[in-house]
Design a protein around this motif. Structure first.
Motif, PDB file in Angstrom:
ATOM      1  N   TRP A   1      63.845 -52.688  49.399  1.00 16.93           N
ATOM      2  CA  TRP A   1      63.337 -53.402  48.229  1.00 16.93           C
ATOM      3  C   TRP A   1      62.523 -54.617  48.665  1.00 16.93           C
ATOM      4  CZ3 TRP A   1      64.358 -51.741  43.244  1.00 16.93           C
ATOM      5  CH2 TRP A   1      65.270 -50.694  43.137  1.00 16.93           C
ATOM      6  N   VAL A   2      61.371 -54.801  48.057  1.00 13.15           N
ATOM      7  CA  VAL A   2      60.551 -55.984  48.294  1.00 13.15           C
ATOM      8  C   VAL A   2      60.743 -56.899  47.087  1.00 13.15           C
ATOM      9  CG1 VAL A   2      58.227 -56.872  48.637  1.00 13.15           C
ATOM     10  CG2 VAL A   2      58.891 -54.680  49.653  1.00 13.15           C
ATOM     11  N   VAL A   3      61.140 -58.141  47.361  1.00 15.63           N
ATOM     12  CA  VAL A   3      61.459 -59.109  46.309  1.00 15.63           C
ATOM     13  C   VAL A   3      60.426 -60.230  46.351  1.00 15.63           C
ATOM     14  CG1 VAL A   3      63.204 -60.718  45.457  1.00 15.63           C
ATOM     15  CG2 VAL A   3      63.914 -58.591  46.577  1.00 15.63           C
ATOM     16  N   TYR A   4      59.951 -60.636  45.171  1.00 10.59           N
ATOM     17  CA  TYR A   4      59.007 -61.747  45.111  1.00 10.59           C
ATOM     18  C   TYR A   4      59.125 -62.485  43.797  1.00 10.59           C
ATOM     19  CZ  TYR A   4      56.286 -57.992  42.939  1.00 10.59           C
ATOM     20  OH  TYR A   4      55.891 -56.944  42.155  1.00 10.59           O
ATOM     21  N   ASN A   5      58.559 -63.689  43.783  1.00  7.73           N
ATOM     22  CA  ASN A   5      58.560 -64.524  42.584  1.00  7.73           C
ATOM     23  C   ASN A   5      57.267 -64.260  41.814  1.00  7.73           C
ATOM     24  OD1 ASN A   5      58.599 -66.528  40.637  1.00  7.73           O
ATOM     25  ND2 ASN A   5      58.747 -68.227  42.066  1.00  7.73           N
ATOM     26  N   LEU A   6      57.372 -63.701  40.627  1.00  7.09           N
ATOM     27  CA  LEU A   6      56.188 -63.400  39.819  1.00  7.09           C
ATOM     28  C   LEU A   6      55.394 -64.651  39.444  1.00  7.09           C
ATOM     29  CD1 LEU A   6      57.672 -60.734  37.387  1.00  7.09           C
ATOM     30  CD2 LEU A   6      56.033 -60.347  39.223  1.00  7.09           C
ATOM     31  N   ASN A   7      56.026 -65.814  39.466  1.00  2.10           N
ATOM     32  CA  ASN A   7      55.346 -67.050  39.084  1.00  2.10           C
ATOM     33  C   ASN A   7      54.637 -67.737  40.245  1.00  2.10           C
ATOM     34  OD1 ASN A   7      56.283 -66.681  36.484  1.00  2.10           O
ATOM     35  ND2 ASN A   7      58.076 -67.943  36.800  1.00  2.10           N
ATOM     36  N   ASP A   8      54.797 -67.239  41.443  1.00  2.00           N
ATOM     37  CA  ASP A   8      54.166 -67.854  42.616  1.00  2.00           C
ATOM     38  C   ASP A   8      52.864 -67.129  42.928  1.00  2.00           C
ATOM     39  OD1 ASP A   8      53.476 -69.107  44.932  1.00  2.00           O
ATOM     40  OD2 ASP A   8      55.286 -68.582  46.024  1.00  2.00           O
ATOM     41  N   ARG A   9      51.797 -67.553  42.320  1.00  6.54           N
ATOM     42  CA  ARG A   9      50.499 -66.890  42.489  1.00  6.54           C
ATOM     43  C   ARG A   9      49.642 -67.555  43.567  1.00  6.54           C
ATOM     44  NH1 ARG A   9      50.849 -62.804  39.048  1.00  6.54           N
ATOM     45  NH2 ARG A   9      51.670 -63.247  36.995  1.00  6.54           N
ATOM     46  N   ILE A  10      49.951 -68.796  43.944  1.00  5.22           N
ATOM     47  CA  ILE A  10      49.123 -69.524  44.901  1.00  5.22           C
ATOM     48  C   ILE A  10      49.416 -69.091  46.337  1.00  5.22           C
ATOM     49  CG2 ILE A  10      48.600 -71.811  45.848  1.00  5.22           C
ATOM     50  CD1 ILE A  10      49.132 -72.893  43.011  1.00  5.22           C
ATOM     51  N   SER A  11      50.661 -69.082  46.715  1.00  8.86           N
ATOM     52  CA  SER A  11      51.037 -68.692  48.083  1.00  8.86           C
ATOM     53  C   SER A  11      52.283 -67.819  48.034  1.00  8.86           C
ATOM     54  CB  SER A  11      51.272 -69.923  48.946  1.00  8.86           C
ATOM     55  OG  SER A  11      52.262 -70.735  48.368  1.00  8.86           O
ATOM     56  N   PRO A  12      52.151 -66.606  47.505  1.00 14.22           N
ATOM     57  CA  PRO A  12      53.329 -65.751  47.320  1.00 14.22           C
ATOM     58  C   PRO A  12      53.993 -65.377  48.645  1.00 14.22           C
ATOM     59  CG  PRO A  12      51.312 -64.527  46.911  1.00 14.22           C
ATOM     60  CD  PRO A  12      50.918 -65.951  47.133  1.00 14.22           C
ATOM     61  N   THR A  13      55.303 -65.394  48.623  1.00 16.19           N
ATOM     62  CA  THR A  13      56.081 -64.934  49.762  1.00 16.19           C
ATOM     63  C   THR A  13      57.001 -63.825  49.284  1.00 16.19           C
ATOM     64  OG1 THR A  13      57.773 -66.596  49.332  1.00 16.19           O
ATOM     65  CG2 THR A  13      56.067 -67.178  50.918  1.00 16.19           C
ATOM     66  N   THR A  14      57.424 -63.009  50.219  1.00 16.69           N
ATOM     67  CA  THR A  14      58.312 -61.909  49.855  1.00 16.69           C
ATOM     68  C   THR A  14      59.553 -61.946  50.733  1.00 16.69           C
ATOM     69  OG1 THR A  14      57.202 -60.406  51.392  1.00 16.69           O
ATOM     70  CG2 THR A  14      56.423 -60.409  49.106  1.00 16.69           C
TER      71      THR A  14
END
Length: 86
Positions: A67-80
């Motif tokens: 599973w790849v998890v990420y923050n949908l609200n982090d559009r500037i520098s997304p990390t997973t």
């Protein structure tokens, strides 16, 4: 940066185990977890609402896979983060 890194970046959990995501960032957090193409049945878990700083979201990984998890609200520098479910 806003402290917007998912940590730890790699997790190994057993099927049915809960993972708690705590927001320590100045950004709001809305978690999505997508199962990779390692299985024939794609799946997605998505948090319904965003939470602010110190808010938390707990996700029970019922289906095995990667599973790849990420923050949908982090559009500037997304990390997973990657969750391996046994």
């Amino acid at each position: 940066r806003n402290g917007d890194t998912l940590s730890p970046r790699i997790m190994v959990v057993s099927r049915g185990e809960n993972v708690r995501f705590l927001n320590v960032s100045s950004l709001s957090m809305r978690i999505e977890a997508d199962r990779t193409a390692s299985t024939t049945v794609p799946a997605t878990y998505q948090e319904a609402q965003s939470v602010g700083r110190n808010g938390a979201y707990e996700l029970s990984f019922e289906n095995p896979g990667v599973w790849v998890v990420y923050n949908l609200n982090d559009r500037i520098s997304p990390t997973t983060a990657v969750v391996y479910v046994k």
